[in-house]
Design a protein around this motif. Sequence first.
Motif, mmCIF file in Angstrom:
data_model
loop_
_atom_site.group_PDB
_atom_site.id
_atom_site.type_symbol
_atom_site.label_atom_id
_atom_site.label_comp_id
_atom_site.label_asym_id
_atom_site.label_seq_id
_atom_site.Cartn_x
_atom_site.Cartn_y
_atom_site.Cartn_z
ATOM 1 N N PHE A 16 31.830 38.333 39.512
ATOM 2 C CA PHE A 16 32.567 38.718 40.378
ATOM 3 C C PHE A 16 33.869 38.872 39.793
ATOM 4 N N LEU A 20 36.004 42.468 38.610
ATOM 5 C CA LEU A 20 37.609 42.774 39.280
ATOM 6 C C LEU A 20 38.111 42.746 37.853
ATOM 7 N N PHE B 54 38.847 38.496 45.779
ATOM 8 C CA PHE B 54 39.278 39.848 46.289
ATOM 9 C C PHE B 54 40.602 40.180 46.732
ATOM 10 N N PHE B 57 43.289 40.151 43.916
ATOM 11 C CA PHE B 57 43.050 41.198 43.050
ATOM 12 C C PHE B 57 43.967 42.212 44.017
ATOM 13 N N LEU B 61 47.111 44.228 42.781
ATOM 14 C CA LEU B 61 47.095 45.661 42.842
ATOM 15 C C LEU B 61 48.282 46.236 43.620
ATOM 16 N N ALA B 74 47.528 42.893 38.772
ATOM 17 C CA ALA B 74 46.160 42.325 39.385
ATOM 18 C C ALA B 74 45.363 41.509 38.325
ATOM 19 N N LEU B 78 44.393 37.587 39.189
ATOM 20 C CA LEU B 78 43.302 37.448 39.570
ATOM 21 C C LEU B 78 42.815 36.240 38.611
#
Lengths: 275, 167
Positions: A16, A20, B54, B57, B61, B74, B78
């Motif tokens: 994952f 990303l 997520f 991220f 972003l 991002a 991350l």
Amino acid sequence: MQQLIYFFRKFKYFLFFLLLQCIALILIFNNLNFHKSKYVTSANAVSSSLYHQAFNISEYFSLKNVNNELLLENTYLRNRLRQKQKTTTLSDSTFVDTLKYFQKYTFSSAKIINNNFTKAFNFLTLNKGRNDSLDKEMAVVNGKGIIGITETVSPNYTRVQSVLNKNSKLNARLRNSRYFGSLKWDGRDYKILQLTDIPRQALVKIGDTVETDGKSTIFPEGILIGKVVGINNDAAVDNVIDVKLFNDMSNIGPVYVIKNLHKYEIKQIENIANE
Amino acid sequence: MSKTIYFALLFLFIVLLQVLVLNNVLFLGYVNPYLYIIFLFLFPLKKDRFRFLFIAFLLGLSIDVFSDSGGIHAFSTLTIAYFRLFFVKVFFSKYEVDYPFFDLSLEPFGKKFNYVATLTLIHHFILFSFANFSFNNFSQVLLNTLYSSIFTLVLYFPVVYIFSKKQ
């Protein structure tokens, strides 16, 4: 098969993460290419309207400076206008309506609502867009000199690639000798740009003025850029000359966007010549 | 106030703070703090990491959208979000069973500082390397990383004191 499922279960977070990370990398590379980025820019609806709100407040703090700048520019233009009238009345030629027929450029005003100058790839955001008949690849200047080229256009906002961008490459020349080269930025000092590919036989002195050359379809001829502050005499191929901008890129007020009315025609004829 | 709403509001507040205030600080002409990564330190540790990755991220972003930088925020955010658990294990020796009881504000200052400083340095280094995108001004990248990290860390501890107060 069981091995495969086991593998996915064991590394699900890592996979994952990689997914990303790949999306982020794609966005980075798209942003570096001219005209590719569409959504992740400050010209999209959400970010630009937020910047617009912030600008509405911060605009008041710089009003005094901006007014002074505009006054100076108005004085300069009024003086130019007087000179023009004198020469036209002296010459005994017939008047042609030059306003419409031979007009090549139109100017429209805009304001900068977001300005960057500290990174290696800098962009600005303007408060006008497609609804104000702005388009990509139009010149952005102010009274003191060049600022950049429009890049991404949304209905109400425009993203401008600043001259302080490593991808930026402009056609520029020396005012007194008319030798031309290309103007780039090495990403170090936001006051100093590099003029390269000037022929060796050109005599360059410190303090010479550099201006835009009319050879591209974006910038009109003779718009000021800066003055020469450093000449490298070593035997490099590209003959780099340091140019100090007249503009202070960290403090820009209102700007003009220049549209070239002949751009389409010029592009068409150049494309025919290539084939 | 429930946890979810609290973190949603915190997310919005941190993005606005970074974009409207901190991106315009420009101390000495170019040094900016990137304080938005405090969100990653405040977010609770969980065994299920999909949501956290997520959100990290998305956070990066949203900063990218406002600063016209493609995806560099991002990417770097991350990265430290993914390696957060590893450093929790290294500096605090906490394992999966300890996650529900883990509270960063209760840890000793020395360990906390090491943890925050390491992740901040990694984040800033990736950020500035991508922002520069060439090997030419590498010393500039290192200097930027150092100055901005110091700035971020100086701001981090007072700010985190405000947010970690129990509602």
